[in-house]
Design a protein around this motif. Structure first.
Motif, PDB file in Angstrom:
ATOM      1  N   HIS A   1      17.874   2.742 -38.191  1.00  0.00           N
ATOM      2  CA  HIS A   1      16.890   2.274 -37.214  1.00  0.00           C
ATOM      3  C   HIS A   1      16.852   3.186 -35.990  1.00  0.00           C
ATOM      4  CE1 HIS A   1      14.631  -0.940 -35.026  1.00  0.00           C
ATOM      5  NE2 HIS A   1      15.217  -0.373 -33.982  1.00  0.00           N
ATOM      6  N   GLU A   2      18.023   3.455 -35.413  1.00  0.00           N
ATOM      7  CA  GLU A   2      18.042   4.255 -34.188  1.00  0.00           C
ATOM      8  C   GLU A   2      17.631   5.697 -34.468  1.00  0.00           C
ATOM      9  OE1 GLU A   2      18.171   2.519 -31.635  1.00  0.00           O
ATOM     10  OE2 GLU A   2      19.000   0.722 -32.575  1.00  0.00           O
ATOM     11  N   TYR A   3      18.016   6.232 -35.621  1.00  0.00           N
ATOM     12  CA  TYR A   3      17.572   7.589 -35.952  1.00  0.00           C
ATOM     13  C   TYR A   3      16.050   7.631 -36.137  1.00  0.00           C
ATOM     14  CZ  TYR A   3      16.457  11.876 -38.253  1.00  0.00           C
ATOM     15  OH  TYR A   3      15.853  13.072 -38.545  1.00  0.00           O
ATOM     16  N   PHE A   4      15.485   6.651 -36.829  1.00  0.00           N
ATOM     17  CA  PHE A   4      14.036   6.643 -37.067  1.00  0.00           C
ATOM     18  C   PHE A   4      13.251   6.580 -35.760  1.00  0.00           C
ATOM     19  CE2 PHE A   4      15.256   4.361 -41.228  1.00  0.00           C
ATOM     20  CZ  PHE A   4      15.533   5.572 -41.837  1.00  0.00           C
ATOM     21  N   HIS A   5      13.876   6.013 -34.715  1.00  0.00           N
ATOM     22  CA  HIS A   5      13.216   5.963 -33.410  1.00  0.00           C
ATOM     23  C   HIS A   5      12.912   7.355 -32.857  1.00  0.00           C
ATOM     24  CE1 HIS A   5      12.531   1.980 -31.947  1.00  0.00           C
ATOM     25  NE2 HIS A   5      13.781   1.580 -32.013  1.00  0.00           N
ATOM     26  N   ASN A   6      13.589   8.390 -33.371  1.00  0.00           N
ATOM     27  CA  ASN A   6      13.319   9.725 -32.840  1.00  0.00           C
ATOM     28  C   ASN A   6      11.828  10.048 -32.892  1.00  0.00           C
ATOM     29  OD1 ASN A   6      14.335  12.346 -31.814  1.00  0.00           O
ATOM     30  ND2 ASN A   6      13.388  13.105 -33.687  1.00  0.00           N
ATOM     31  N   TRP A   7      11.148   9.528 -33.923  1.00  0.00           N
ATOM     32  CA  TRP A   7       9.695   9.688 -33.984  1.00  0.00           C
ATOM     33  C   TRP A   7       8.981   8.414 -33.569  1.00  0.00           C
ATOM     34  CZ3 TRP A   7       6.514  13.751 -34.501  1.00  0.00           C
ATOM     35  CH2 TRP A   7       7.091  14.978 -34.830  1.00  0.00           C
ATOM     36  N   SER A   8       9.346   7.281 -34.146  1.00  0.00           N
ATOM     37  CA  SER A   8       8.639   6.029 -33.818  1.00  0.00           C
ATOM     38  C   SER A   8       9.309   5.355 -32.618  1.00  0.00           C
ATOM     39  CB  SER A   8       8.615   5.097 -35.035  1.00  0.00           C
ATOM     40  OG  SER A   8       9.916   4.919 -35.580  1.00  0.00           O
ATOM     41  N   GLY A   9       9.144   5.992 -31.446  1.00  0.00           N
ATOM     42  CA  GLY A   9       9.714   5.455 -30.222  1.00  0.00           C
ATOM     43  C   GLY A   9      10.001   6.516 -29.196  1.00  0.00           C
ATOM     44  N   ASN A  10      10.444   7.707 -29.651  1.00  0.00           N
ATOM     45  CA  ASN A  10      10.777   8.777 -28.715  1.00  0.00           C
ATOM     46  C   ASN A  10       9.661   9.821 -28.637  1.00  0.00           C
ATOM     47  OD1 ASN A  10      13.128   7.323 -28.699  1.00  0.00           O
ATOM     48  ND2 ASN A  10      14.456   8.982 -29.345  1.00  0.00           N
ATOM     49  N   ARG A  11       9.388  10.487 -29.759  1.00  0.00           N
ATOM     50  CA  ARG A  11       8.299  11.465 -29.760  1.00  0.00           C
ATOM     51  C   ARG A  11       6.966  10.788 -29.463  1.00  0.00           C
ATOM     52  NH1 ARG A  11       9.565  16.620 -32.392  1.00  0.00           N
ATOM     53  NH2 ARG A  11       7.346  17.037 -32.385  1.00  0.00           N
ATOM     54  N   VAL A  12       6.787   9.582 -29.992  1.00  0.00           N
ATOM     55  CA  VAL A  12       5.638   8.750 -29.621  1.00  0.00           C
ATOM     56  C   VAL A  12       6.217   7.460 -29.038  1.00  0.00           C
ATOM     57  CG1 VAL A  12       3.542   7.610 -30.381  1.00  0.00           C
ATOM     58  CG2 VAL A  12       4.301   9.696 -31.541  1.00  0.00           C
ATOM     59  N   THR A  13       5.965   7.210 -27.775  1.00  0.00           N
ATOM     60  CA  THR A  13       6.594   6.069 -27.113  1.00  0.00           C
ATOM     61  C   THR A  13       5.554   5.088 -26.582  1.00  0.00           C
ATOM     62  OG1 THR A  13       8.381   5.508 -25.567  1.00  0.00           O
ATOM     63  CG2 THR A  13       6.729   7.066 -24.790  1.00  0.00           C
ATOM     64  N   CYS A  14       6.034   4.059 -25.878  1.00  0.00           N
ATOM     65  CA  CYS A  14       5.175   2.964 -25.404  1.00  0.00           C
ATOM     66  C   CYS A  14       4.531   3.307 -24.063  1.00  0.00           C
ATOM     67  CB  CYS A  14       5.991   1.683 -25.225  1.00  0.00           C
ATOM     68  SG  CYS A  14       6.805   1.102 -26.694  1.00  0.00           S
ATOM     69  N   ARG A  15       3.294   2.949 -23.915  1.00  0.00           N
ATOM     70  CA  ARG A  15       2.628   3.124 -22.616  1.00  0.00           C
ATOM     71  C   ARG A  15       3.206   2.199 -21.558  1.00  0.00           C
ATOM     72  NH1 ARG A  15      -3.284   0.816 -21.603  1.00  0.00           N
ATOM     73  NH2 ARG A  15      -1.958  -1.024 -21.294  1.00  0.00           N
ATOM     74  N   ASP A  16       3.498   0.968 -21.968  1.00  0.00           N
ATOM     75  CA  ASP A  16       4.060  -0.046 -21.075  1.00  0.00           C
ATOM     76  C   ASP A  16       4.884  -0.996 -21.923  1.00  0.00           C
ATOM     77  OD1 ASP A  16       2.240  -2.400 -21.924  1.00  0.00           O
ATOM     78  OD2 ASP A  16       0.803  -0.840 -21.385  1.00  0.00           O
ATOM     79  N   TRP A  17       5.636  -1.892 -21.295  1.00  0.00           N
ATOM     80  CA  TRP A  17       6.569  -2.733 -22.058  1.00  0.00           C
ATOM     81  C   TRP A  17       5.886  -3.845 -22.827  1.00  0.00           C
ATOM     82  CZ3 TRP A  17      10.367  -0.274 -23.471  1.00  0.00           C
ATOM     83  CH2 TRP A  17      11.060   0.599 -22.634  1.00  0.00           C
ATOM     84  N   PHE A  18       4.616  -4.104 -22.547  1.00  0.00           N
ATOM     85  CA  PHE A  18       3.877  -5.050 -23.384  1.00  0.00           C
ATOM     86  C   PHE A  18       3.707  -4.490 -24.804  1.00  0.00           C
ATOM     87  CE2 PHE A  18       2.470  -5.964 -19.032  1.00  0.00           C
ATOM     88  CZ  PHE A  18       2.717  -7.318 -18.964  1.00  0.00           C
ATOM     89  N   GLN A  19       3.803  -3.181 -24.940  1.00  0.00           N
ATOM     90  CA  GLN A  19       3.625  -2.517 -26.243  1.00  0.00           C
ATOM     91  C   GLN A  19       4.957  -2.355 -26.985  1.00  0.00           C
ATOM     92  OE1 GLN A  19       0.359  -2.084 -26.540  1.00  0.00           O
ATOM     93  NE2 GLN A  19      -0.031  -2.355 -24.353  1.00  0.00           N
ATOM     94  N   LEU A  20       5.979  -3.104 -26.591  1.00  0.00           N
ATOM     95  CA  LEU A  20       7.325  -2.903 -27.147  1.00  0.00           C
ATOM     96  C   LEU A  20       7.347  -2.934 -28.670  1.00  0.00           C
ATOM     97  CD1 LEU A  20      10.365  -2.579 -26.715  1.00  0.00           C
ATOM     98  CD2 LEU A  20      10.517  -5.064 -26.376  1.00  0.00           C
ATOM     99  N   SER A  21       6.551  -3.816 -29.285  1.00  0.00           N
ATOM    100  CA  SER A  21       6.552  -3.913 -30.746  1.00  0.00           C
ATOM    101  C   SER A  21       5.961  -2.670 -31.396  1.00  0.00           C
ATOM    102  CB  SER A  21       5.794  -5.156 -31.212  1.00  0.00           C
ATOM    103  OG  SER A  21       6.094  -5.448 -32.554  1.00  0.00           O
ATOM    104  N   LEU A  22       5.231  -1.867 -30.627  1.00  0.00           N
ATOM    105  CA  LEU A  22       4.714  -0.610 -31.153  1.00  0.00           C
ATOM    106  C   LEU A  22       5.839   0.227 -31.734  1.00  0.00           C
ATOM    107  CD1 LEU A  22       2.338   1.597 -31.244  1.00  0.00           C
ATOM    108  CD2 LEU A  22       3.347   2.411 -29.109  1.00  0.00           C
TER     109      LEU A  22
END
Length: 883
Positions: free
Chosen positions: A309-330
């Motif tokens: 999960h944390e490794y996959f965040h490198n793309w789905s969360g880090n390289r592409v991240t949230c505009r604001d915290w309402f988008q957390l599920s993004l």
């Protein structure tokens, strides 16, 4: 500057609304940080390259920076030291007038890691410095625009005494050296722009294991896992999991890792499971350290999933991240879906799906029906940490899974490729994710977006009819969704309903001219009719295969039909689900009988069904183990319109003991077949064998016969792995006489008292025991040297274990369990507001409980509400729950 987080009776904290979002006035192109680490007074120097955001309009408004619990030393603008009259210290930040659209800002401040019990920002875990900045922890380190849509390139220098030889931060190491005073320094540079919540720092006397991974393009990446010296032998499984995750992400999503090094650090004091900081993941020790002697099978599987999960965040969360915290599920919903598929590919897909749905039905559905119910993209919040919920994570993952179901694997991959290509390096919204899926596949998901804006669990009522003369079968599906806070009326959801039709022999029938035996119905209206032609007999519908949508489904299956599905359905999830529905129906009838004061009896057909499953040598062992598990008290409660805790406990205990007595010989025989002495391996087949073996042992010990308990004690004394040892200890704690139980409890502790993770398991087993997990015992555990109120894992093991997993003792008629939780929540709130807000959840659902229990829960909640100086975290949960 010190934050005042107290909540006065005449001043409630203000909510933040999605509709009020505005782009940041200023952007930070470069962030240069300098830390001089000291436990009582760490000096932080920040140098920021700032410019006016061209999207924010004209003029030069004051620069607003967030800051909490900071001692401000100086502020310099373009090398000029500002006087205190040239800026304004705010209750939670700093306001600085500016005269240019681009400038350099330098701030010096001090913080106190030793006193930071909130475990946000920079704090000490044992003697190790570490950080947790998501969601808003960076403001506890220095003054900064602490929001996810401000992305900057970070350079970090860490200075520390030589007794902290390991100094880590994001990115790649570019320099290291020694000062004349004997201190050392290391400088790290991250070439990728990121928001402050992804910043990380670790400093300590640590050891590490090292490996490497070569990407598809031929780049060699150094992999390191850091931990205290005593745990260095427990990193191998996490390293294997990391390499598997890197390979899987390349093959499944085409995503390569982008830095020269990937680091993981194990930390004992951590509010959550792990954190995906760019290049430097910080993990709760329980979620990364494992050996056969000290970790159970479930821990091995959990570590694999969380590392992925944390490794996959490198793309789905880090390289592409949230505009604001309402988008957390993004980022979280998408990444939970990715890690679930990763685990399913490496293990039993059927069992993984069952485990995920069990959590969803038991806990997330309860959240949907409770006072904190919210869509996967909330409309408002008071404290964002309260929205790191199962709705955001697990339901968010189910929403992504539905898109995958609607588009198919190939279409979903096209959509994700476009999403990453289009938004790499940007902070975006849930809308951007859905639009990428639409554009890549030329489909319209406008109605599907209702999942992002509406709370609650949809209910599907299904009826059917069959015209024998025309060979035509009709399914009528009606959808509805109960009201939730702020949403009385709901628009229809777009739902993918995967079904099959079974013939009298259990075979899947062809349902269209192409000969398909399974299809996905797209439900978009409040009521729709689906027709199937060319059938020679009325089929039995196999509905919602694979749990294709996060809904409750109601179809009037008879007992015989459920037994048939349990035996014959080709969809393994629905075989298990039929067993659960069969048991739920029996338990519901027994609850009614118990309330009438009549004698309880178990249907012979139920016992026979379990016997048949237990003796089926062709069925996957993991699936057998899952089917043999009765629905938990929590799930039974969630399925009840009004919760009668006493009746639930009485009915479930009666059925469980009846099965154990009637099938004792069969359980014993299967146990002996499975109780081999093979060397431990955390592979799927061996885990399944141990799971079924220990399920059999658990049922045998429900009878509380000496023969069964002797078998359990022998397993405890001879076990070559923690899975078998812990399973044996659990049944002895729950079912043996006091002396035998206490002797083994002491023996286990003496053997493992130096191992933090095993001790947490030991604490949890006692606090969760329905027989001996009494309130007095839980209070005694809190006085034990192994317990630490400042350690979230210990709190979750004892207080959380009692409140969340000890249904019988927590729901005692006198309400003492609720009073205890209220007492501990108030004590925790002074130390760690995040944890206090999570521990209070079990008493927030008081409205669903019948009789006096609901009133006693509410009284405990009111006691908390009446207390002074509640944190924003706790205030939000309690105030919403009392409405």
């Amino acid at each position: 500057m010190t934050e005042d987080v107290s909540i006065m009776k005449d001043s409630q904290p203000e909510a933040i609304y999605l509709k009020d979002y505005q782009v940041p006035d200023y952007l930070v192109d470069a962030t240069d940080l300098h830390f001089e680490l000291e436990p009582k007074a760490t000096l932080v120097k920040s140098r920021l390259s700032i410019r006016r955001n061209p999207q924010a309009g004209s003029g030069l408004p004051p620069l607003l920076l967030d800051g909490v619990d900071l001692e401000l030393l100086s502020v310099s603008l373009d090398e000029t030291l500002l006087s205190t009259s040239e800026y304004q210290v705010l209750p939670e930040g700093l306001s600085i007038p500016v005269e240019k659209s681009e400038f350099q800002l330098e701030i010096h401040n001090r913080i106190k890691p030793e006193e930071n019990t909130s475990l946000e920002g920079l704090y000490l875990s044992n003697d190790m410095y570490c950080t947790q900045c998501e969601a808003e922890g960076f403001r506890k380190i220095t003054f900064y625009p602490d929001r996810p849509d401000v992305m900057s390139k970070f350079k970090t220098t860490i200075v520390a005494p030589m007794d902290h030889p390991i100094l880590l931060s994001n990115g790649n190491e570019i320099e290291r050296g020694l000062y004349e005073d004997g201190r050392q320094f290391v400088t790290w540079e991250d070439p990728f722009a990121k928001p402050a919540y992804l910043f990380a720092l670790v400093a300590g006397d640590l050891e590490y294991v090292e490996d490497s991974f070569t990407t598809t393009s031929g780049r060699k990446v150094k992999l390191q896992i850091f931990t205290e010296a005593k745990n260095i032998g427990k990193c191998d499984h996490a390293m294997r999991s990391l390499k598997n995750a890197m390979c899987w992400d390349e093959e499944t999503y085409g995503r390569e890792y982008d830095l020269d090094i990937f680091m993981v650090v194990a930390v004992d004091h951590f509010n959550v499971g792990a954190m995906e900081n760019k290049g430097l993941n910080i993990f709760n020790s329980a979620c990364v350290l494992a050996s056969p002697e000290t970790a159970t099978d479930s821990a091995f599987q959990s570590i694999e999933s969380i590392v992925g999960h944390e490794y996959f965040h490198n793309w789905s969360g880090n390289r592409v991240t949230c505009r604001d915290w309402f988008q957390l599920s993004l980022k979280e919903g998408f990444t939970v879906f990715r890690d679930a598929e990763f685990s399913a590919d490496l293990n039993s897909r059927a069992v993984k799906r069952i485990e995920d749905v069990s959590l969803l039905r038991t806990a997330q559905f309860a959240e949907d029906a409770g006072p904190m119910a919210h869509p996967i993209r909330p409309d408002s919040y008071i404290e964002i940490t309260n929205f790191y919920t199962l709705t955001i994570y697990e339901k968010g993952a189910e929403v992504v899974r539905m898109i995958h179901t609607l588009l198919g694997a190939e279409g979903f991959r096209k959509g994700s490729d476009l999403y990453f290509e289009r938004h790499d390096g940007y902070a975006v919204t849930c809308e951007d994710f859905v639009r990428a899926m639409e554009d890549a596949n030329q489909v319209d998901l406008q109605q599907f977006r209702n999942w992002y804006s509406q709370a609650g669990t949809p209910v599907l009522d299904v009826t059917d009819s069959f015209d024998q003369s025309k060979g035509k079968y009709r399914l009528i599906i009606r959808q509805s969704c109960p009201p939730s806070p702020g949403q009385e009326e709901k628009l229809p959801f777009h739902l993918p309903i995967k079904i099959g039709l079974l013939g009298a022999d259990g075979a899947d029938l062809a349902i269209n001219e192409q000969g398909d035996t399974e299809t996905v119905l797209q439900l978009k209206e409040n009521e729709q009719v689906f027709e199937f032609s060319g059938l020679a007999e009325k089929p039995l519908p196999s509905l919602l295969r694979g749990f294709s949508a996060p809904v409750k489904i109601r179809y009037d299956y008879s007992t015989e039909q459920l037994l048939f599905l349990m035996r014959k359905d080709t969809d393994t999830f629905n075989r298990w689900d039929a067993s659960q529905r069969l048991a739920l129906n029996a338990l519901s009838d027994l609850q009614a009988t118990f309330r009438k004061g009549e004698e309880l009896q178990v249907q012979a057909s139920l016992i026979s069904a379990y016997r048949e499953v237990l003796q089926d040598k062709e069925l996957d062992l993991a699936l057998v183990a899952e089917i043999l598990q009765l629905p938990s008290e929590q799930f039974i409660a969630e399925e009840s319109s009004s919760i009668d805790a006493e009746a639930i406990i009485a009915a479930r205990e009666f059925v469980r003991k009846a099965i154990a007595v009637e099938l004792f010989d069969e359980f014993h025989k299967r146990y002996l077949e499975l109780n081999t002495n093979k060397t431990y391996s955390p592979n799927a087949s061996d885990i399944a064998q141990r799971r079924l073996k220990n399920t059999c042992l658990s049922y045998m010990c429900v009878t509380e016969t000496e023969d069964a308990l002797d078998i359990a004690q022998t397993q405890f004394e001879t076990a070559g792995n923690m899975t078998d040892s812990a399973a044996a200890l659990a049944v002895i704690i729950n079912h043996a006489a006091e002396k035998r139980a206490q002797d083994l409890i002491r023996e286990f502790y003496e053997r493992w008292k130096a191992d933090t993770q095993v001790v947490e398991l030991w604490l949890s087993q006692q606090s969760c025991s329905p027989k001996r997990g009494t309130l007095e015992n839980v209070r005694a555990l809190m006085q034990h040297p192994a317990f630490e109120m400042k350690n979230p894992n210990k709190v979750r093991s004892v207080i959380g274990g009692f409140a969340n997993r000890n249904f019988k003792q927590f729901h005692k008629k006198d309400g003492s369990g609720f009073e205890f939780v209220a007492e501990q929540v108030l004590a925790l709130d002074k130390l760690n507001p995040q944890i206090s807000a999570r521990m209070v959840i079990p008493i927030t659902r008081w409205k669903k409980y019948s009789g006096d229990l609901g009133g006693k829960m509410r009284a405990a909640l009111q006691k908390i509400s009446d207390s002074e100086d509640l944190s924003k975290d706790l205030f939000e949960v309690v105030s919403k729950s009392l409405i």
